[in-house]
Structures are given as C-alpha cells and as structure tokens.
Design an enzyme around this catalytic site. Structure first.
Site, PDB file in Angstrom:
ATOM      1  N   GLY A  18       0.693  -1.060   0.046  1.00 20.80           N
ATOM      2  CA  GLY A  18       0.219  -0.081   0.254  1.00 20.80           C
ATOM      3  C   GLY A  18       0.596   1.274  -0.291  1.00 20.80           C
ATOM      4  O   GLY A  18       2.266   1.435  -0.061  1.00 20.80           O
ATOM      5  N   GLY A  53       0.873   5.501   1.470  1.00 17.04           N
ATOM      6  CA  GLY A  53       0.269   7.219   1.789  1.00 17.04           C
ATOM      7  C   GLY A  53       0.667   7.785   2.044  1.00 17.04           C
ATOM      8  O   GLY A  53       1.717   8.089   1.012  1.00 17.04           O
ATOM      9  N   GLY A  54       0.274   9.255   2.731  1.00 13.19           N
ATOM     10  CA  GLY A  54       1.131  10.349   2.447  1.00 13.19           C
ATOM     11  C   GLY A  54       2.683  10.157   2.981  1.00 13.19           C
ATOM     12  O   GLY A  54       3.401  11.159   2.127  1.00 13.19           O
ATOM     13  N   MET A  55       3.515   9.669   3.419  1.00 14.11           N
ATOM     14  CA  MET A  55       4.491   9.045   3.801  1.00 14.11           C
ATOM     15  C   MET A  55       5.907   8.357   2.581  1.00 14.11           C
ATOM     16  O   MET A  55       6.695   8.018   3.872  1.00 14.11           O
ATOM     17  CB  MET A  55       4.784   8.942   5.747  1.00 14.11           C
ATOM     18  CG  MET A  55       3.909   9.941   6.658  1.00 14.11           C
ATOM     19  SD  MET A  55       4.573  10.090   8.208  1.00 14.11           S
ATOM     20  CE  MET A  55       5.752  10.048   8.074  1.00 14.11           C
ATOM     21  N   VAL A  71       4.856   0.787   0.987  1.00  9.29           N
ATOM     22  CA  VAL A  71       4.817  -0.006   2.192  1.00  9.29           C
ATOM     23  C   VAL A  71       4.342  -1.457   1.333  1.00  9.29           C
ATOM     24  O   VAL A  71       4.073  -1.482   0.134  1.00  9.29           O
ATOM     25  CB  VAL A  71       3.772  -0.615   3.330  1.00  9.29           C
ATOM     26  CG1 VAL A  71       3.680  -1.276   4.469  1.00  9.29           C
ATOM     27  CG2 VAL A  71       3.342   0.654   4.013  1.00  9.29           C
ATOM     28  N   ASP A  97      -2.355  10.719  15.247  1.00  9.09           N
ATOM     29  CA  ASP A  97      -3.780  10.303  14.469  1.00  9.09           C
ATOM     30  C   ASP A  97      -4.180   9.209  14.002  1.00  9.09           C
ATOM     31  O   ASP A  97      -4.108   8.290  13.413  1.00  9.09           O
ATOM     32  CB  ASP A  97      -1.806  10.251  12.875  1.00  9.09           C
ATOM     33  CG  ASP A  97      -3.158  10.264  11.703  1.00  9.09           C
ATOM     34  OD1 ASP A  97      -3.465  10.951  11.275  1.00  9.09           O
ATOM     35  OD2 ASP A  97      -2.186   9.284  10.300  1.00  9.09           O
TER      36      ASP A  97
END
Length: 547
Positions: A36, A38-40, A43, A153
C-alpha cells in the site's frame, strides 16, 4: 559528516516500474511486493534474512531527506516507538537508512483488515463489539502515554483487526509515525515541523488543529470520534474542504449518536462516554486512558447484564447464576485488596479444638421394628435361579444347621467363663433416653478475632506536559519524574508539587479513590506572555496508510 545522498524517488501510484521491487536493503530485506501507500511513503512485503521472516517494510518517500531536522526526528521517533511492546500495538523490528538515503522501518506483517474496511463491509458495528475494539485501543495507547508518546493520527485506517483463535476482532494499532513527545523541548528541536499539518481532519482534536501543545487527551478526542463512527456508521462532521471539517471540530457540537441513528437504539451510557471524549475543552474529557477504560468496562457490563468486577463482591443466592464479562487478553490490571470484613465470613475452629456435639434426639434409643426388605428381594432372586427341589432341600436343612451353630456358640461361652464368678443378672436397658452427661468443664469455643482488612491501595499515574518533571511531596522529597506511578492508600489526600526547569511549578492536592487514578498536569512556561506558535500552513487532505 558528508551530506547524505538524495533518496531515489518512489514511483507514483499506478506506475508500472518500481525500482525497489526485488532490491535488497542493507543486505537484510528483500522487497517482494507492494502492499500500500500513504502520504509518508510506501509499504512493501519483504523477506528478512537470515531469519526468512516476512515483514512489512515501510519506505519513506523522497523529499523528507531535504529537511535538515528530518534525520534526527526519524531516528528519535523510531527508537521510542520500538519500545512499545503491548500486544495491541504493532511490533517494530528494525529501522535504518541505506547508503543512497532510503529511510525504512521494518514491522511485523499482519494478515487482517483495517477497521475502515470492516466498517465499509459491515456498516455500523454492534455496541458490545464497539466497546471490545475500543478497550484494546485504550490499552495500546495507555502504554504509549506512559512513555510520554501521543499518537495524534488515530483513525480507522490505523487500526487493524486480526483473527486470533476465537477472537475475530483482535486489535493492532498502527502507524506511530506522527508521534509527538509531550516533553520540554524547544521549537527548534521539536520532532514535528512547524507549519506542517499533522493528523486527519475527520478525527483531529481542537487543540491539535490549533497546535496548542497537544497532549495525551487529543488521542482521547480522536478515539471518541472513532467510537462515534463505529456506532453510527458516519463521522460526526463532514464538509467538502478539510479546513471546513476542522472548523466544525473547533466550533460545532456533534449530533448525539442516538439522535443521528435512532434506529440503532444506542444506550445512553455509551452515548455519554462518546460525547465526553469529544468535549471541546480537554479538561472536560476523560483525563487518561485508564479512566476511559474503566467507564467502558462499566457500560459493557450493563449491556451484557453481567456483574462488573469490583473490589466488594455482592452476595449471590446461586453461584451459577450470572456471568462476568471479561475483556480478551488483556489483559489484566492491578492488585485488589479485600474490602469485605472478615467477620462476615463463617469462623473455622482452630485445629485440635472442636465444638461439643449436639444432644441426641429423644428417640435415639427407642427400639423400633424395621422391616427387612433387601433379603426378601434377594431371596426372590435366588428362587428364580434355584430349582424347586433345591429350595425344598434348603428349607429342611437350614433349621437344623442354625440350631447346631447356636449350640456350639453356647458351649464355647460356658467353657471360657470362670467357674468361681457368680452369674449376675443384668437388667435390660431402659427404653428411656439416657440423661445427657454433663461435659467436663471444657473451655468455651474460642473465636479468633478477624484480622483487620488490609488497607486498599490506589495506583496513581502522574503525567505532565511536558514530561520529565520532578514530583516532590510536601516535605520536598523527590518521588520521581513523570510519567510516574505511585501507590497511595485509598481515600488519602495526595499532595505533590510538579517542577521542571523553565516552567512554573504546579502544586496539587487531590483525594484518590478506587483502583486506579490518573493525575495529569499541564505546565506553563515561566516566560509570561510568550507568543503562541501557530502553523503557517496546513495540508489540504490526507491519505489512508494501512501502516
């Protein structure tokens, strides 16, 4: 130190070529496939050598290394997050940086679905299931808060549900990548960037949106929004733009869950917990995860009709009636002291000392004719086995045999009796009951006085924002530094003073009761009138990151 090399750019979503697939990072992690993004960063599923262990490898995206403070923040966050060992928190195995500037974190690989996916598939969750999930989140964050870490978060995408034996909702809290330490560092050494929006708009606490020294209570607010979402199937505030959602968190009161979904019949006690978690003023919320966890346990016991576990057991007519609701492993929580007086229990006589027996009944020595039924039944059974001829022979031979045996017994008695002793006629025993013989002057039964109950103890957790503050008693003796765990007799007044360099001391006097108590202190800077730091800009959105 030489300037770090620029990290290779990660491929955009949907890109066909991924330069990291098949690559081995630091001679240990072979990247197998993408999981997957994400913003950072992204993975990946990777294989760790030489253990052949499957791990989730989080590779941070390009651009972070251009921040001069990122290197320090990354390793500080990773090192502290690696200390989290609670079963409901994802395990961090390793972290590091490659020679070409790729920052990575190796975590346990989880087979399950996120809470976001579960709610999309199942809709609003049952109230007992909601409490079960929330209790596990509380326990995970309780450990983090004790180490001075706040998550900041908390959202459905960061809660994973696994199936373990008979528990289909075993929780793992993910992504402590936005953690902040409520410690006394300066703005320059703060691990988060000024002007960077941290958190998700639908679940952000008001003080977090204002960047006003968020502490552990902002996680309690986010958990309240998460409870609201699980119960009703919708978030409390929605808008087209993230900034409008944040403004509603700052100024609008949420519609109570029972009014938002009257068809679900949400119990008032659970609704009260949700609304208290979402109080705009953090002083009006639950002050610790322990306090929230205790209230969730009480509501769950009312829902299931079970007797909650308390220090004072209630008498029950039938020991088998009722059941006690237990939270899955968890685990467990503190020592209990007996609060029921020992005198309420039946005294047991000491060894070697017995009570005088009760007098026999009046008819104990009366002779009564008792019909003998068993031999008759047995004889009838033998008659079915023996032939009529054998039965007749037995009738003829039994009587002489009995006479012979009686004669032999009488002769033996006469021969053994001394000849010079006269025969004394002993009258038959009276049919009247024998008079009760007075017992010798025995000492009365000694009742050992019950031991005084041990004083109840309250486990008090003292936290401060910032952490690391000195906690002293009224004599000025140092008790420790926050976060601090104290054992205080229940019902006593706890008097402490919290001090830290650069901050005004705070003196507290509070009566502690119950099994657990939490004391949270927010310290003010000694520099009066210091301007409040505000973010310069905020991001316009966020992406769900399954890790």
């Amino acid at each position: 130190m030489a300037a770090p090399q620029a990290a290779p750019d990660l491929p955009e979503k949907g890109a066909e070529a991924d330069p990291l697939l098949g690559r081995v990072l630091n001679d240990r992690y072979t990247i197998v496939s993408a999981v997957g993004h994400g913003g950072m960063g992204r993975v990946y599923k990777a294989l760790q050598a030489p253990l052949d262990r499957v791990v989730a490898l989080k590779v941070l995206g390009a651009g972070h290394d251009r921040d001069p403070n990122f290197y320090k923040r990354f390793f500080l966050e990773a090192s502290v997050t690696a200390k989290l060992t609670h079963p409901n928190t994802i395990t961090l195995y390793d972290y590091g940086r490659t020679e070409d500037g790729v920052f990575f974190i190796a975590m346990e690989y989880l087979n399950g679905r996120t809470l976001s996916q579960a709610m999309q598939a199942d809709g609003p969750l049952a109230q007992e299931r909601v409490i079960h999930i929330a209790q596990q989140i509380c326990r995970s964050l309780r450990e983090a808060h004790a180490l001075g870490i706040i998550h900041r978060d908390l959202k459905p995408a960061n809660v994973m549900l696994l199936t373990q034996q008979d528990d289909h909702d075993f929780v793992k809290v993910l992504d402590f990548g936005l953690v902040k330490f409520f410690s006394g560092e300066t703005t320059e050494s703060d691990i988060t960037n000024a002007g960077t929006f941290m958190g998700s708009p639908h679940y952000i606490a008001p003080e977090q949106a204002r960047n006003r020294s968020p502490d552990q209570r902002c996680d309690i607010y986010s958990l309240g929004v998460l409870l609201y979402h699980m119960l009703t199937g919708r978030v409390p505030f929605t808008a087209t733009a993230p900034v409008d959602i944040i403004l509603k968190h700052l100024h609008d009161a949420p519609v109570p869950p029972a009014e938002a979904r009257p068809d679900l019949k949400i119990v008032p006690e659970l609704q009260e917990v949700v609304l208290r978690c979402m109080a705009k003023d953090r002083d009006g919320r639950f002050q610790s995860m322990d306090e929230l966890l205790g209230q969730l346990k009480a509501v769950r016991s009312r829902l299931t009709g079970a007797t909650p576990q308390t220090s004072t057991p209630e008498p029950r007519a039938n020991a088998s009636s009722g059941a006690i609701a237990q939270t899955p492993p968890t685990p467990p929580p503190g020592l209990r002291t007996p609060s029921q007086p020992m005198s309420a229990l039946r005294a047991t006589p000491p060894r070697g000392m017995s009570r005088p027996p009760p007098p026999p009944p009046a008819d104990a020595f009366a002779e009564q004719a008792t019909p003998i039924r068993r031999p008759t039944t047995a004889l009838a059974a033998w008659r079915q086995v023996l032939s009529p001829t054998m039965v007749a022979a037995l009738k003829v031979g039994v009587a002489p045999a009995l006479i012979l045996v009686a004669g032999i017994g009488a002769a033996a008695y006469v021969l053994r009796a001394p000849l010079h002793v006269p025969v004394v006629h002993v009258p038959p025993p009276s049919l009247q009951p024998r008079p009760s013989v007075a017992a010798p002057a025995a000492s009365p039964v000694v009742t050992i006085p019950p031991a005084p109950p041990a004083p109840s103890v309250t486990f008090v957790t003292v936290t401060s924002a910032p952490s690391g503050a000195e906690v002293r008693d009224t004599n000025g003796d140092l008790l420790g530094r926050t976060p601090l765990h104290l054992r205080v007799p229940s019902g006593r007044i706890l008097q402490i003073t919290v001090r830290r360099d650069g901050y005004r001391p705070v003196s507290l006097s509070r009566k502690v009761e119950g099994e657990h108590a939490a004391v949270s202190v927010t310290m003010r800077s000694a520099k009066s009138g210091a301007p409040e730091s505000r973010p310069q800009k905020r991001s316009t959105g966020y992406k769900d990151d399954p890790y």
